[in-house]
Design a protein around this motif. Sequence first.
Motif, mmCIF file in Angstrom:
data_model
loop_
_atom_site.group_PDB
_atom_site.id
_atom_site.type_symbol
_atom_site.label_atom_id
_atom_site.label_comp_id
_atom_site.label_asym_id
_atom_site.label_seq_id
_atom_site.Cartn_x
_atom_site.Cartn_y
_atom_site.Cartn_z
ATOM 1 N N ALA A 31 0.689 -1.319 -0.032
ATOM 2 C CA ALA A 31 0.114 0.046 0.107
ATOM 3 C C ALA A 31 0.775 1.237 -0.196
ATOM 4 O O ALA A 31 1.866 1.555 0.820
ATOM 5 N N ASN A 32 0.819 1.980 -0.982
ATOM 6 C CA ASN A 32 1.606 3.333 -1.248
ATOM 7 C C ASN A 32 0.748 4.162 -0.315
ATOM 8 O O ASN A 32 -0.389 4.904 -1.205
ATOM 9 N N VAL A 33 0.768 4.637 0.800
ATOM 10 C CA VAL A 33 0.040 5.581 1.591
ATOM 11 C C VAL A 33 0.447 6.898 1.524
ATOM 12 O O VAL A 33 1.446 7.206 1.738
ATOM 13 N N ALA A 34 -0.481 7.772 1.254
ATOM 14 C CA ALA A 34 -0.152 9.356 1.337
ATOM 15 C C ALA A 34 0.363 9.596 2.454
ATOM 16 O O ALA A 34 0.128 9.027 3.686
ATOM 17 N N CYS A 35 1.043 10.899 2.536
ATOM 18 C CA CYS A 35 1.821 11.297 3.670
ATOM 19 C C CYS A 35 1.273 12.724 4.062
ATOM 20 O O CYS A 35 1.912 13.299 4.527
ATOM 21 N N GLY A 36 0.132 13.009 3.425
ATOM 22 C CA GLY A 36 -0.449 14.557 3.828
ATOM 23 C C GLY A 36 -0.158 15.401 2.752
ATOM 24 O O GLY A 36 -0.556 16.703 3.344
ATOM 25 N N PHE A 37 1.071 15.383 2.085
ATOM 26 C CA PHE A 37 1.361 16.601 1.324
ATOM 27 C C PHE A 37 0.305 16.748 -0.273
ATOM 28 O O PHE A 37 0.191 17.784 -0.497
ATOM 29 N N HIS A 38 0.168 15.749 -0.612
ATOM 30 C CA HIS A 38 -0.644 15.546 -1.833
ATOM 31 C C HIS A 38 -1.882 15.172 -1.621
ATOM 32 O O HIS A 38 -2.939 15.475 -2.273
ATOM 33 N N ALA A 39 -2.353 14.562 -0.549
ATOM 34 C CA ALA A 39 -3.548 14.044 0.003
ATOM 35 C C ALA A 39 -3.541 13.362 1.252
ATOM 36 O O ALA A 39 -2.181 13.295 1.713
ATOM 37 N N GLY A 40 -4.591 13.285 2.006
ATOM 38 C CA GLY A 40 -4.825 12.248 3.215
ATOM 39 C C GLY A 40 -4.704 13.249 4.209
ATOM 40 O O GLY A 40 -3.960 14.402 4.448
ATOM 41 N N ASP A 41 -5.328 12.965 5.471
ATOM 42 C CA ASP A 41 -5.092 13.582 6.720
ATOM 43 C C ASP A 41 -4.768 12.723 7.758
ATOM 44 O O ASP A 41 -4.750 11.427 7.595
ATOM 45 N N PRO A 42 -4.406 13.161 8.830
ATOM 46 C CA PRO A 42 -3.699 12.114 9.868
ATOM 47 C C PRO A 42 -4.603 11.232 10.449
ATOM 48 O O PRO A 42 -4.178 9.863 10.448
ATOM 49 N N ALA A 43 -5.839 11.117 10.668
ATOM 50 C CA ALA A 43 -6.947 10.242 11.179
ATOM 51 C C ALA A 43 -7.137 9.123 10.248
ATOM 52 O O ALA A 43 -6.980 8.243 10.480
ATOM 53 N N GLY A 44 -7.155 9.553 8.845
ATOM 54 C CA GLY A 44 -7.447 8.675 7.700
ATOM 55 C C GLY A 44 -6.283 8.085 7.258
ATOM 56 O O GLY A 44 -6.416 6.683 7.246
ATOM 57 N N LEU A 45 -5.072 8.709 7.447
ATOM 58 C CA LEU A 45 -3.975 7.766 7.214
ATOM 59 C C LEU A 45 -3.650 6.767 8.356
ATOM 60 O O LEU A 45 -2.988 5.851 7.816
ATOM 61 N N LEU A 46 -3.917 7.030 9.724
ATOM 62 C CA LEU A 46 -3.720 6.202 10.471
ATOM 63 C C LEU A 46 -4.828 4.889 10.338
ATOM 64 O O LEU A 46 -4.498 3.905 10.684
ATOM 65 N N ARG A 47 -5.804 5.180 10.091
ATOM 66 C CA ARG A 47 -6.953 3.907 9.667
ATOM 67 C C ARG A 47 -6.312 3.303 8.435
ATOM 68 O O ARG A 47 -6.612 2.099 8.590
ATOM 69 N N VAL A 48 -5.861 3.818 7.568
ATOM 70 C CA VAL A 48 -5.275 2.960 6.290
ATOM 71 C C VAL A 48 -4.059 2.207 6.905
ATOM 72 O O VAL A 48 -4.002 0.964 6.713
ATOM 73 N N CYS A 49 -3.339 2.635 7.792
ATOM 74 C CA CYS A 49 -2.002 1.771 8.226
ATOM 75 C C CYS A 49 -2.591 0.770 9.232
ATOM 76 O O CYS A 49 -2.161 -0.466 9.148
#
Length: 251
Positions: A31-49
């Motif tokens: 999974a290539n997970v966004a890092c918040g610069f081009h997309a994504g927010d912390p809560a959503g990224l944590l859910r994906v992780c």
Amino acid sequence: MTVDLNADLGEGFGVWTLGEDDAMLDLVTSANVACGFHAGDPAGLLRVCRAAAERGVRIGAQVGYRDLAGFGRRFIDMDPEELSAEVIYQIGALSALAAAAGSAVSYVKPHGALYNSIVTHEDQARAVAAAVHAVNPALPVLGLAGSVFFSAAEELGLRTVAEAFADRSYRPDGQLVPRSEPHAVLRDADQIADRVWTMIAEARVTADDGSQIPIRVESVCVHGDSPGAVQIAAAVRRRLAEHGVHPAPFS
């Protein structure tokens, strides 16, 4: 025989969802997970992780230009030192989220315009490679075979993983057709599945002018934000299974 399947995930923002992350995580191995610069927010990224960790899917940091409005698909002429710092920052942020989810960042893949830029842009390619090396020299990088990014990464001793795109058209020079051009993004799941099998079995792909060009495949990307992405990824898995090829993370 195995091949890695990857997808760009975690690209929603706030109340806006993009793609079907959970369904894609049931199909891919990385999974290539966004890092918040081009997309994504912390809560959503944590859910994906967390969802990736539960499924045993590898987490990669998908680093990009700081361009939420343009989804990271616009070139930015950045100072190399600034670009390196921003890539280090992104890897660090996602590493913390992955650790909190009980996993870790195990590779890095540039996103969008940055990915395409460092195929030929030497200064930015060196900046991205230097950033990854500064964080962890053991982190592999995904990218386009033959790119100056791979040359810069290999000079620093980074492992390079050659990526092929299931749902994107190629130019005769081996680069991707820009999204602004017609037919840059492919839609037919069965045709895409056949195309991926040809890439793997015959190490070639048909370019947009009809010519056959060589391709090296260690990981296959299905864009998570493409229409029908889940159906495309499922079709690719089925076609590969028919030929005895099983999805597994690159070793």
